[in-house]
Design a protein around this motif. Structure first.
Motif, mmCIF file in Angstrom:
data_model
loop_
_atom_site.group_PDB
_atom_site.id
_atom_site.type_symbol
_atom_site.label_atom_id
_atom_site.label_comp_id
_atom_site.label_asym_id
_atom_site.label_seq_id
_atom_site.Cartn_x
_atom_site.Cartn_y
_atom_site.Cartn_z
ATOM 1 N N PRO A 1 60.828 45.250 53.840
ATOM 2 C CA PRO A 1 60.695 45.072 55.035
ATOM 3 C C PRO A 1 60.309 43.636 55.666
ATOM 4 O O PRO A 1 59.232 43.242 55.080
ATOM 5 C CB PRO A 1 60.202 46.028 55.866
ATOM 6 C CG PRO A 1 59.321 46.711 54.856
ATOM 7 C CD PRO A 1 59.979 46.489 53.313
ATOM 8 N N ASN B 1 67.729 42.039 61.484
ATOM 9 C CA ASN B 1 67.972 43.460 62.164
ATOM 10 C C ASN B 1 67.998 43.426 63.691
ATOM 11 O O ASN B 1 67.360 42.239 64.282
ATOM 12 C CB ASN B 1 66.573 44.395 62.091
ATOM 13 C CG ASN B 1 66.708 45.898 62.052
ATOM 14 O OD1 ASN B 1 67.759 46.117 62.917
ATOM 15 N ND2 ASN B 1 65.983 46.647 61.592
ATOM 16 N N GLN C 1 67.863 45.390 65.978
ATOM 17 C CA GLN C 1 67.036 46.162 66.948
ATOM 18 C C GLN C 1 66.070 45.130 67.835
ATOM 19 O O GLN C 1 65.579 44.266 67.184
ATOM 20 C CB GLN C 1 66.522 47.101 66.285
ATOM 21 C CG GLN C 1 67.181 48.131 65.792
ATOM 22 C CD GLN C 1 66.461 49.208 64.901
ATOM 23 O OE1 GLN C 1 66.030 49.175 63.881
ATOM 24 N NE2 GLN C 1 66.444 50.511 65.675
ATOM 25 N N GLU D 1 56.962 53.366 62.067
ATOM 26 C CA GLU D 1 56.118 53.868 60.684
ATOM 27 C C GLU D 1 55.753 55.150 60.921
ATOM 28 O O GLU D 1 55.629 55.845 61.910
ATOM 29 C CB GLU D 1 54.847 52.891 60.947
ATOM 30 C CG GLU D 1 54.965 51.642 60.414
ATOM 31 C CD GLU D 1 53.610 50.844 59.848
ATOM 32 O OE1 GLU D 1 53.646 49.709 60.017
ATOM 33 O OE2 GLU D 1 52.744 51.579 59.321
ATOM 34 N N TYR E 1 59.988 51.839 52.963
ATOM 35 C CA TYR E 1 59.255 51.138 52.332
ATOM 36 C C TYR E 1 57.821 51.645 52.385
ATOM 37 O O TYR E 1 57.130 51.875 53.210
ATOM 38 C CB TYR E 1 59.283 49.718 52.763
ATOM 39 C CG TYR E 1 58.583 48.676 51.910
ATOM 40 C CD1 TYR E 1 59.136 48.362 50.625
ATOM 41 C CD2 TYR E 1 57.069 48.554 52.241
ATOM 42 C CE1 TYR E 1 58.374 47.752 49.658
ATOM 43 C CE2 TYR E 1 56.495 47.449 51.316
ATOM 44 C CZ TYR E 1 57.069 47.179 50.131
ATOM 45 O OH TYR E 1 56.217 46.515 49.268
ATOM 46 N N ILE F 1 57.166 52.627 56.292
ATOM 47 C CA ILE F 1 57.788 51.732 56.906
ATOM 48 C C ILE F 1 59.220 52.035 57.036
ATOM 49 O O ILE F 1 59.737 52.021 55.850
ATOM 50 C CB ILE F 1 57.530 50.172 56.462
ATOM 51 C CG1 ILE F 1 55.975 49.808 56.722
ATOM 52 C CG2 ILE F 1 58.372 49.090 57.653
ATOM 53 C CD1 ILE F 1 55.501 48.550 56.145
ATOM 54 N N ASN G 1 63.226 51.161 58.345
ATOM 55 C CA ASN G 1 64.266 50.164 59.062
ATOM 56 C C ASN G 1 65.557 50.727 58.881
ATOM 57 O O ASN G 1 66.034 51.245 57.986
ATOM 58 C CB ASN G 1 64.234 48.804 58.452
ATOM 59 C CG ASN G 1 63.065 47.911 58.790
ATOM 60 O OD1 ASN G 1 63.378 47.369 59.773
ATOM 61 N ND2 ASN G 1 61.849 47.873 58.300
#
Lengths: 134, 134, 134
Positions: free
Chosen positions: A98, A132, A134, B2, B37, B126, B128
């Protein structure tokens, strides 16, 4: 984007974290994921600690115990690197990490490594950064 | 996003499927991929069966046969957890799972696990979620 | 998109490269990443060489040495396939491959394989193609 890495030993782990971080910085992409792909079948990509460089030695030694360099592999009669192919499958050839605030979200003890199992060779890494929404 | 997970044993598999499913639901993203992740070098993420919880025990036992806890690792003189680092590379620290109709497309026999190899510790994951434009 | 594959042996590697390449071609997506996901817990996905088909045999044999078919696994009393579950975690159930010019960026010696560890069974693969905005 592509990154070219020259390995200098038959087996070694090469830290490529700084090169990838520079590409992220230049991309100016703030939030998303970074995908690394190694188009080779006798090497791999992994994430692990480099603060103690001994971990690289321990990892290669452990993989060589699990997958002996020579073990009556059928492929060795054609190209003497079957063990390198098997280790490539065990470790894997792609990573996704990420990105937040234009920075790779690696942990404190995480670096990115190219794992050379059949060098020395020239290796390429293909990098895609997916933004991303978002 | 998270997720914070506290492991309670030195080695264990912790099922985090429900926590991830809740995050997907709250994201309201219908089609895409979910990327997990783990920013740690002595733990990992994997997908496997939890209907029979014995698989968790079998998996840890098998990994400990492949990578013995102590085996003259150089790193053990600095931090006594080289085996945990090696298992992290074998299992991997990231997962990507497709999302369809706002639901993770896990198979019937698939759950998501945090693999703790050097606990107890607090671990972060994490998450996403990348929306698919198709 | 989904791809359905029927395995015919208990353990085998099935090359699915052409099927995935056809899906990419039909998607008309030029730049991005292709994500493959296997919603099964006793099989896996990997990338390796198929120019010499012996590598498939070497890989299965090596995995069976690392993870013996029977080794007092607890799960074997319920369903006699614990080794297949462990191999699924070692090899992994998802792959991400870059796409450029509507073509998978596989290396010269790379093909995509479904790894069957507990067949024969019918297996599905979920394919998501994420377009890159760059």
């Amino acid at each position: 984007m592509e990154l070219s890495i020259q390995s200098t030993n038959n087996q070694e782990l090469i830290d490529i974290t700084k090169e990838i971080e520079t590409l992220i910085l230049n991309s100016k992409i703030k939030e998303g994921i970074c995908h690394l792909y190694l188009p080779h079948a006798t090497a791999a990509l992994t994430i692990n600690e480099n603060a103690d460089p001994n971990i690289k030695t321990d990892l290669l030694k452990s993989l060589n115990k699990m997958v002996p360099l020579h073990d009556n592999y059928l492929h060795d009669s054609i190209d003497n690197n079957a063990a390198a192919h098997i280790k490539s499958t065990l470790v894997g050839v792609s990573l996704t990490i990420p990105i937040s605030s234009n920075t790779l979200q690696l942990g404190t003890w995480q670096d990115i490594f190219l794992c050379e199992f059949d060098g020395p060779r020239n290796r390429n890494i293909i990098i895609n950064i997916i933004q991303n929404k978002q």
